[in-house]
Design an enzyme around this catalytic site. Structure first.
Site, PDB file in Angstrom:
ATOM      1  N   PRO A 127       0.822  -1.214   0.000  1.00 31.62           N
ATOM      2  CA  PRO A 127       0.000   0.000   0.000  1.00 31.62           C
ATOM      3  C   PRO A 127       0.860   1.271   0.000  1.00 31.62           C
ATOM      4  O   PRO A 127       1.864   1.354   0.699  1.00 31.62           O
ATOM      5  CB  PRO A 127      -0.806  -0.116   1.290  1.00 31.62           C
ATOM      6  CG  PRO A 127      -0.880  -1.585   1.542  1.00 31.62           C
ATOM      7  CD  PRO A 127       0.450  -2.125   1.078  1.00 31.62           C
ATOM      8  N   CYS A 128       0.431   2.255  -0.791  1.00 30.92           N
ATOM      9  CA  CYS A 128       1.247   3.456  -0.995  1.00 30.92           C
ATOM     10  C   CYS A 128       0.878   4.638  -0.102  1.00 30.92           C
ATOM     11  O   CYS A 128       1.597   5.627  -0.077  1.00 30.92           O
ATOM     12  CB  CYS A 128       1.166   3.900  -2.451  1.00 30.92           C
ATOM     13  SG  CYS A 128      -0.469   4.531  -2.922  1.00 30.92           S
ATOM     14  N   GLN A 129      -0.213   4.539   0.638  1.00 35.12           N
ATOM     15  CA  GLN A 129      -0.704   5.716   1.351  1.00 35.12           C
ATOM     16  C   GLN A 129       0.353   6.391   2.234  1.00 35.12           C
ATOM     17  O   GLN A 129       0.423   7.606   2.307  1.00 35.12           O
ATOM     18  CB  GLN A 129      -1.926   5.361   2.204  1.00 35.12           C
ATOM     19  CG  GLN A 129      -3.150   5.039   1.404  1.00 35.12           C
ATOM     20  CD  GLN A 129      -3.217   3.580   0.981  1.00 35.12           C
ATOM     21  OE1 GLN A 129      -2.238   2.869   0.941  1.00 35.12           O
ATOM     22  NE2 GLN A 129      -4.423   3.142   0.635  1.00 35.12           N
ATOM     23  N   SER A 141       3.078   8.122  -0.250  1.00 33.95           N
ATOM     24  CA  SER A 141       2.608   8.951  -1.353  1.00 33.95           C
ATOM     25  C   SER A 141       2.615  10.430  -0.953  1.00 33.95           C
ATOM     26  O   SER A 141       2.337  10.772   0.196  1.00 33.95           O
ATOM     27  CB  SER A 141       1.180   8.537  -1.726  1.00 33.95           C
ATOM     28  OG  SER A 141       0.627   9.458  -2.630  1.00 33.95           O
TER      29      SER A 141
END
Length: 111
Positions: free
Chosen positions: A50-52, A55
């Site tokens: 997951p990039c949250q 990012s």
């Protein structure tokens, strides 16, 4: 061309698509509980997390345990323990800015 030997996915819909396309490859399930000593070795690992947390539009939580991007540590174990010859990691550009994900012992990083 290589063969898909296994995959790790907890999202039921995504796992169904993978199983449809690679019917001979078992789903190892939740990557956080896999015992890598029991998994058939592979030459290439292709993965993402997951990039949250990394990012630029995320909240900057980073890759610490307990964050969505913290799944990186599970992925790192999937690299460090079986030691594949090649690893491809898909994520956002924020992953290439310091601080780089850790643990990264024994992993040669290429951008």
């Amino acid at each position: 061309m290589g063969d898909t030997v296994w995959f790790s996915e907890i999202n039921t819909s995504v796992a169904q698509v993978f199983s449809h396309n690679w019917s001979d490859a078992p789903n190892l399930g939740d990557i956080s509980v896999i015992d890598w000593s029991t998994v058939p070795p592979v030459e290439i690992v292709i993965s993402g997390f997951p990039c949250q947390g990394v990012s630029i539009v995320g909240k900057g939580a980073g890759i610490a345990p307990g964050t969505r991007s913290g799944l990186w540590s599970c992925m790192a174990r999937a690299i460090e323990e079986p030691q594949p010859a090649c690893v491809v990691i898909e994520n956002v550009r924020g992953c290439s800015r310091p601080p780089l994900p850790d643990p990264r012992r024994g992993i040669k990083w290429t951008r």
